[in-house]
Design an enzyme around this catalytic site. Structure first.
Site, PDB file in Angstrom:
ATOM      1  N   CYS A   1     -12.114  -3.582  31.626  1.00  0.00           N
ATOM      2  CA  CYS A   1     -13.475  -3.651  31.085  1.00  0.00           C
ATOM      3  C   CYS A   1     -13.551  -4.515  29.832  1.00  0.00           C
ATOM      4  CB  CYS A   1     -14.033  -2.258  30.811  1.00  0.00           C
ATOM      5  SG  CYS A   1     -13.049  -1.298  29.658  1.00  0.00           S
TER       6      CYS A   1
ATOM      7  N   HIS B   1     -18.121  -8.341  17.323  1.00  0.00           N
ATOM      8  CA  HIS B   1     -19.321  -7.574  17.668  1.00  0.00           C
ATOM      9  C   HIS B   1     -20.440  -8.498  18.136  1.00  0.00           C
ATOM     10  CE1 HIS B   1     -23.221  -5.613  16.747  1.00  0.00           C
ATOM     11  NE2 HIS B   1     -22.633  -4.564  17.284  1.00  0.00           N
TER      12      HIS B   1
END
Length: 555
Positions: A510, A134
């Site tokens: 992506c 993250h």
């Protein structure tokens, strides 16, 4: 050049390519074109794509770097240089930033709840996490320096200190981070701001002239979108809608939705979120000025949204007419042993169709209203994540189509829209021919596809990957550079199978590999239409795509 002169004769012993900065490489390449010594194609191929990071991010002053004391090193998760005072929570980081301090956020690991503190920080340092954790992904998107996975750190976030390299650092102490090398320095080192000269624009213009593969960006906010367009992005390949929910006025509403017991209560909470999501989409559509945007529906497990702070739990309990104990019990129910392979992605929409309904309404209303207000043609691209079965995709797609058609009827619009999926589960790649019967486009989520193909966690792999490099089992981090043999085979197979079913199938990537030059060349050879990457990696991907086209011309 190394040479010697013996008895009046000159002997060259060896030569090496001169080391030079990205600034110098671009200057030399442009000068050689101007002098007629090389062609623009040769100039484009003489620039190392990854070196462009030096032009787009701050670096340390060379003199400061010589004197700097290295206290540790870890993964260079997001490039650039940063120096500031240590803070251990997002709230404290934000408060210190508002007082004018330069902040380095130090965390065991970051979560979406930390987003405001990350925005307020010059740099981010984490104990856990890999190149696609993250902290790494969000930092790259923001262009913020990040060093992740420093397992040598002993940290006590409650007591507000950490130990590294024989030193103890408390809240307010200065450290410096180099996100391009992964080195951590003691003290406050001087940085030099990035500067992009006119020759950079010339190289980029030549690159755009020669490349055939599009380059989009991963962006979740209007500000990210504006920045990415300035850096040459041709659209958004990944809009992660969950990142729109973490503002202070939004997070309580999604928490209400998660803790609601009935579909009606969930719908009511989602309707409170609708205006926020819709306004963000409108601002992004306007910033894109007709460029495409692929919107990924809610993907992370719901436990990432629930409160952990006692005050937040009390406030939520009051608003929902519950006791703090009941809220805690509900939050505990959401705990999963392996959340990244648990109740997330399209599984959320199968369980709670109202989530997909709200997000479809937000996308379609925003697109239709923006088109009417600006006159710019918009074709929404809706991406359903984590699909592994055709029937699963059809179930969610039917909900999306029903809601989209309802919105079009309400607004008297004939807007065209496309529904596709993110290929990030190996089963989806293996059954891509069936999935293409329902999907109008594929986008490879190579972060999760790598994780699931290798069978190890992208957040924990850093603990043992060093041993694999030393033993020459792996040459590089498969989360930073695509594993072309294994994961790449799935990408090629899914592309070929998908296009057998649907010849006009648009295929992109992506995952973070979309900004890695060697991976970009592989995607070019695999026949993908576009790559998408973090905004600050867009110039790198543009140059790499041009080099791939030039190097493979006629093959």
């Amino acid at each position: 050049m190394e040479f010697t002169i013996q008895e009046g004769r000159l002997f060259f012993l060896q030569t090496r390519n001169g080391k030079r900065t990205a600034h110098a490489a671009i200057q030399i390449a442009c000068d050689l074109v101007d002098e007629g010594k090389i062609t623009p194609e040769e100039a484009v191929c003489r620039i190392e794509a990854k070196s462009l990071d030096q032009l787009l991010h701050p670096t340390f002053d060379p003199e400061a770097l010589k004197a700097g004391e290295v206290i540790g090193s870890a993964l260079p998760a997001s490039p650039g240089a940063a120096a500031g005072q240590v803070y251990f929570t997002a709230e404290e980081a934000k408060a210190a930033h508002e007082k004018g301090q330069r902040v380095i956020l130090v965390r065991l690991e970051t979560s979406p709840e930390d987003i405001e503190g990350m925005h307020a920080s010059e740099g981010i340092l984490t104990v856990r996490g890999g190149m696609t954790s993250h902290a790494a992904v969000v930092a790259r998107g923001m262009g913020t320096c990040c060093v992740s996975g420093c397992g040598e750190i002993k940290i006590d976030e409650n007591a507000k200190y950490f130990e590294l390299g024989g030193h103890t650092f408390h809240e307010g102490d200065f450290i410096s981070l180099d996100g391009s090398t992964g080195k951590i320095y003691k003290g406050d080192m001087k940085t030099v701001e990035a500067s992009v000269g006119g020759n950079f624009g010339r190289i980029m213009a030549w690159a755009d002239q020669f490349r055939t593969m599009q380059v989009r960006t991963n962006a979740d906010t209007p500000a990210d979108t504006i920045n990415a367009v300035k850096l040459g992005a041709e659209g958004i390949g990944l809009c992660r809608t969950e990142h729109m929910f973490f503002e202070p006025d939004r997070i309580p509403k999604i928490r209400k939705m998660i803790l609601s017991d009935t579909a009606e209560a969930r719908e009511a909470a989602l309707m409170e979120l609708l205006p926020f999501q819709k306004s963000d989409f409108k601002a992004m559509y306007k910033a894109l000025e007709g460029r495409p945007m692929t919107v990924r529906y809610l993907d992370p497990p719901l436990h990432e949204f629930v409160p952990t702070d006692e005050e937040d739990i009390k406030a939520l309990a009051e608003e929902m007419g519950m006791t703090p104990g009941q809220v805690k019990a509900k939050c505990d129910e959401l705990h999963e042993f392996n959340p990244m392979m648990g109740h997330r992605g399209c599984r959320l929409a199968v369980t709670y169709p109202e989530i997909a309904k709200m997000q479809t309404r937000a996308v379609m209303e925003a697109a239709i209203e923006t088109q009417e207000e600006t006159g710019i043609k918009i074709v929404p691209e809706i991406m359903i994540p984590l699909v592994g079965e055709k029937k699963e995709l059809k179930f969610v797609k039917d909900i999306v189509v029903e809601t989209a058609e309802k919105v079009k009827a309400e607004k008297g619009s004939d807007m065209e829209y496309h529904i596709g999926t993110m290929i990030e589960i190996p089963r989806a790649a293996l059954t891509a021919d069936a999935i293409a019967e329902e999907a109008e486009f594929f986008s490879f989520g190579t972060n999760d596809l790598t994780q699931m193909t290798f069978g190890f966690s992208r957040d924990d792999a850093g603990k043992f990957l060093d041993s694999y490099y030393k033993a020459k089992i792996y040459e590089s981090d498969p989360f930073a550079r695509l594993d072309q043999t294994g994961v790449g085979q799935l990408v090629q197979m899914a592309t070929e199978k998908g296009r057998k079913t649907r010849p006009e199938l648009k295929v992109g990537v992506c995952g973070e590999h979309g900004g890695d030059p060697s991976s970009v060349e592989f995607f070019y050879k695999a026949g993908l239409n576009y790559v998408s990457c973090s905004p600050f990696r867009v110039p790198i991907a543009r140059l790499a795509a041009a080099q791939a086209a030039i190097n493979n011309a006629g093959k």
